[in-house]
Design a protein around this motif. Structure first.
Motif, PDB file in Angstrom:
ATOM      1  N   LEU A  84     -13.207   3.164   9.795  1.00  0.00           N
ATOM      2  CA  LEU A  84     -12.085   2.355  10.921  1.00  0.00           C
ATOM      3  C   LEU A  84     -12.590   2.158  12.023  1.00  0.00           C
ATOM      4  N   LYS A  85     -11.926   1.327  12.704  1.00  0.00           N
ATOM      5  CA  LYS A  85     -12.477   0.600  13.984  1.00  0.00           C
ATOM      6  C   LYS A  85     -11.360   0.984  15.103  1.00  0.00           C
ATOM      7  N   PRO A  86     -11.602   1.051  16.361  1.00  0.00           N
ATOM      8  CA  PRO A  86     -10.296   0.924  17.174  1.00  0.00           C
ATOM      9  C   PRO A  86      -9.281  -0.093  17.200  1.00  0.00           C
ATOM     10  N   GLU A  87      -9.888  -1.464  16.753  1.00  0.00           N
ATOM     11  CA  GLU A  87      -9.049  -2.532  16.482  1.00  0.00           C
ATOM     12  C   GLU A  87      -8.228  -2.287  15.489  1.00  0.00           C
ATOM     13  N   ASP A  88      -8.490  -1.396  14.598  1.00  0.00           N
ATOM     14  CA  ASP A  88      -7.539  -1.418  13.228  1.00  0.00           C
ATOM     15  C   ASP A  88      -6.297  -0.366  13.731  1.00  0.00           C
ATOM     16  N   THR A  89      -6.051  -0.019  14.993  1.00  0.00           N
ATOM     17  CA  THR A  89      -4.942   0.734  15.334  1.00  0.00           C
ATOM     18  C   THR A  89      -3.880  -0.215  15.374  1.00  0.00           C
ATOM     19  N   ALA A  90      -2.575   0.287  14.526  1.00  0.00           N
ATOM     20  CA  ALA A  90      -1.492  -0.643  14.437  1.00  0.00           C
ATOM     21  C   ALA A  90      -0.549   0.316  13.642  1.00  0.00           C
ATOM     22  N   ILE A  91       0.672  -0.168  13.484  1.00  0.00           N
ATOM     23  CA  ILE A  91       1.768   0.232  12.665  1.00  0.00           C
ATOM     24  C   ILE A  91       1.310  -0.574  11.247  1.00  0.00           C
ATOM     25  N   TYR A  92       1.316   0.287  10.060  1.00  0.00           N
ATOM     26  CA  TYR A  92       1.051  -0.612   8.943  1.00  0.00           C
ATOM     27  C   TYR A  92       2.424  -0.231   8.084  1.00  0.00           C
ATOM     28  N   TYR A  93       2.773  -1.671   7.522  1.00  0.00           N
ATOM     29  CA  TYR A  93       3.738  -1.640   6.908  1.00  0.00           C
ATOM     30  C   TYR A  93       3.514  -2.193   5.347  1.00  0.00           C
ATOM     31  N   CYS A  94       4.540  -1.689   4.525  1.00  0.00           N
ATOM     32  CA  CYS A  94       4.324  -2.077   3.175  1.00  0.00           C
ATOM     33  C   CYS A  94       5.396  -3.019   2.811  1.00  0.00           C
ATOM     34  N   HIS A  95       5.019  -4.176   1.943  1.00  0.00           N
ATOM     35  CA  HIS A  95       5.862  -5.242   1.762  1.00  0.00           C
ATOM     36  C   HIS A  95       5.858  -5.652   0.263  1.00  0.00           C
ATOM     37  N   THR A  96       7.071  -6.092  -0.039  1.00  0.00           N
ATOM     38  CA  THR A  96       6.980  -6.853  -1.478  1.00  0.00           C
ATOM     39  C   THR A  96       8.258  -7.825  -1.398  1.00  0.00           C
ATOM     40  N   ASN A  97       7.970  -8.883  -2.124  1.00  0.00           N
ATOM     41  CA  ASN A  97       9.156  -9.898  -2.123  1.00  0.00           C
ATOM     42  C   ASN A  97       9.715  -9.871  -3.613  1.00  0.00           C
ATOM     43  N   VAL A  98      11.025  -9.239  -4.019  1.00  0.00           N
ATOM     44  CA  VAL A  98      11.497  -9.498  -5.200  1.00  0.00           C
ATOM     45  C   VAL A  98      12.853 -10.361  -5.423  1.00  0.00           C
ATOM     46  N   ARG A  99      12.494 -11.393  -6.328  1.00  0.00           N
ATOM     47  CA  ARG A  99      13.705 -12.389  -6.474  1.00  0.00           C
ATOM     48  C   ARG A  99      13.962 -13.007  -5.053  1.00  0.00           C
ATOM     49  N   TRP A 100      12.698 -13.524  -4.705  1.00  0.00           N
ATOM     50  CA  TRP A 100      13.053 -14.409  -3.265  1.00  0.00           C
ATOM     51  C   TRP A 100      13.531 -13.718  -2.033  1.00  0.00           C
ATOM     52  N   THR A 101      13.533 -12.199  -2.004  1.00  0.00           N
ATOM     53  CA  THR A 101      14.042 -11.525  -0.902  1.00  0.00           C
ATOM     54  C   THR A 101      12.848 -10.495  -0.562  1.00  0.00           C
ATOM     55  N   ASP A 102      12.486 -10.580   0.773  1.00  0.00           N
ATOM     56  CA  ASP A 102      11.389  -9.682   1.396  1.00  0.00           C
ATOM     57  C   ASP A 102      12.008  -8.561   1.771  1.00  0.00           C
ATOM     58  N   TYR A 103      11.223  -7.292   1.229  1.00  0.00           N
ATOM     59  CA  TYR A 103      11.359  -6.113   1.744  1.00  0.00           C
ATOM     60  C   TYR A 103      10.313  -5.419   2.360  1.00  0.00           C
ATOM     61  N   TRP A 104      10.666  -4.400   3.488  1.00  0.00           N
ATOM     62  CA  TRP A 104       9.685  -3.921   4.283  1.00  0.00           C
ATOM     63  C   TRP A 104       9.998  -2.407   4.357  1.00  0.00           C
ATOM     64  N   GLY A 105       8.929  -1.594   4.546  1.00  0.00           N
ATOM     65  CA  GLY A 105       9.015  -0.228   4.949  1.00  0.00           C
ATOM     66  C   GLY A 105       9.365  -0.131   6.521  1.00  0.00           C
ATOM     67  N   LYS A 106       9.653   0.963   6.903  1.00  0.00           N
ATOM     68  CA  LYS A 106       9.667   1.213   8.254  1.00  0.00           C
ATOM     69  C   LYS A 106       8.346   1.534   9.232  1.00  0.00           C
ATOM     70  N   GLY A 107       7.355   1.611   8.050  1.00  0.00           N
ATOM     71  CA  GLY A 107       5.866   1.476   8.663  1.00  0.00           C
ATOM     72  C   GLY A 107       5.519   2.918   9.094  1.00  0.00           C
ATOM     73  N   THR A 108       4.114   3.302   9.400  1.00  0.00           N
ATOM     74  CA  THR A 108       3.394   4.324   9.578  1.00  0.00           C
ATOM     75  C   THR A 108       2.252   3.925  10.486  1.00  0.00           C
ATOM     76  N   LEU A 109       2.039   4.669  11.682  1.00  0.00           N
ATOM     77  CA  LEU A 109       1.104   4.655  12.725  1.00  0.00           C
ATOM     78  C   LEU A 109      -0.132   5.134  12.314  1.00  0.00           C
ATOM     79  N   VAL A 110      -1.111   4.033  12.636  1.00  0.00           N
ATOM     80  CA  VAL A 110      -2.462   4.514  12.438  1.00  0.00           C
ATOM     81  C   VAL A 110      -3.104   4.435  13.920  1.00  0.00           C
TER      82      VAL A 110
END
Length: 114
Positions: A84-110
């Protein structure tokens, strides 16, 4: 309704490792692409990695350092992050698209910092 819940973020020193998890509310991983995105402070959200039927793809910035994988039995997708590098610092989100609808998690901070 699809629900995605991320976990595993935290503070790590440069060169260290973390494993993020994304638990889905159903057998999403078995049928649909699952991905990770991240958003650094002051920047737009960017794509990190995707897994589809076992086939993986990565952004150039993380290729060779991050690995995306999934566990069908646990309905969970993982992101193993190494070197890992300092530039990897971010909120990381999980995503999927089911039947043309985007879904996101609330994120986890790294945070990558010494």
């Amino acid at each position: 309704q699809v629900q995605l819940v991320e976990s595993g973020g935290g503070l790590v020193q440069p060169g260290g490792s973390l494993r993020l998890s994304c638990a889905s509310s159903g057998s999403i991983f078995s049928w649909y692409a699952m991905g990770w995105y991240r958003q650094a402070p002051g920047k737009e959200r960017e794509w990190v990695a995707t897994i589809t039927s076992g086939i993986t793809s990565y952004a150039d910035s993380v290729k060779g350092r991050f690995t995306i994988s999934g566990d069908n039995a646990k309905n969970t997708v993982y992101l193993q992050m190494d070197s890992l590098k300092p530039e990897d610092t971010a909120i990381y989100y999980c995503h999927t698209n089911v039947r043309w609808t985007d879904y996101w998690g609330k994120g986890t901070l790294v945070t990558v910092s010494s």
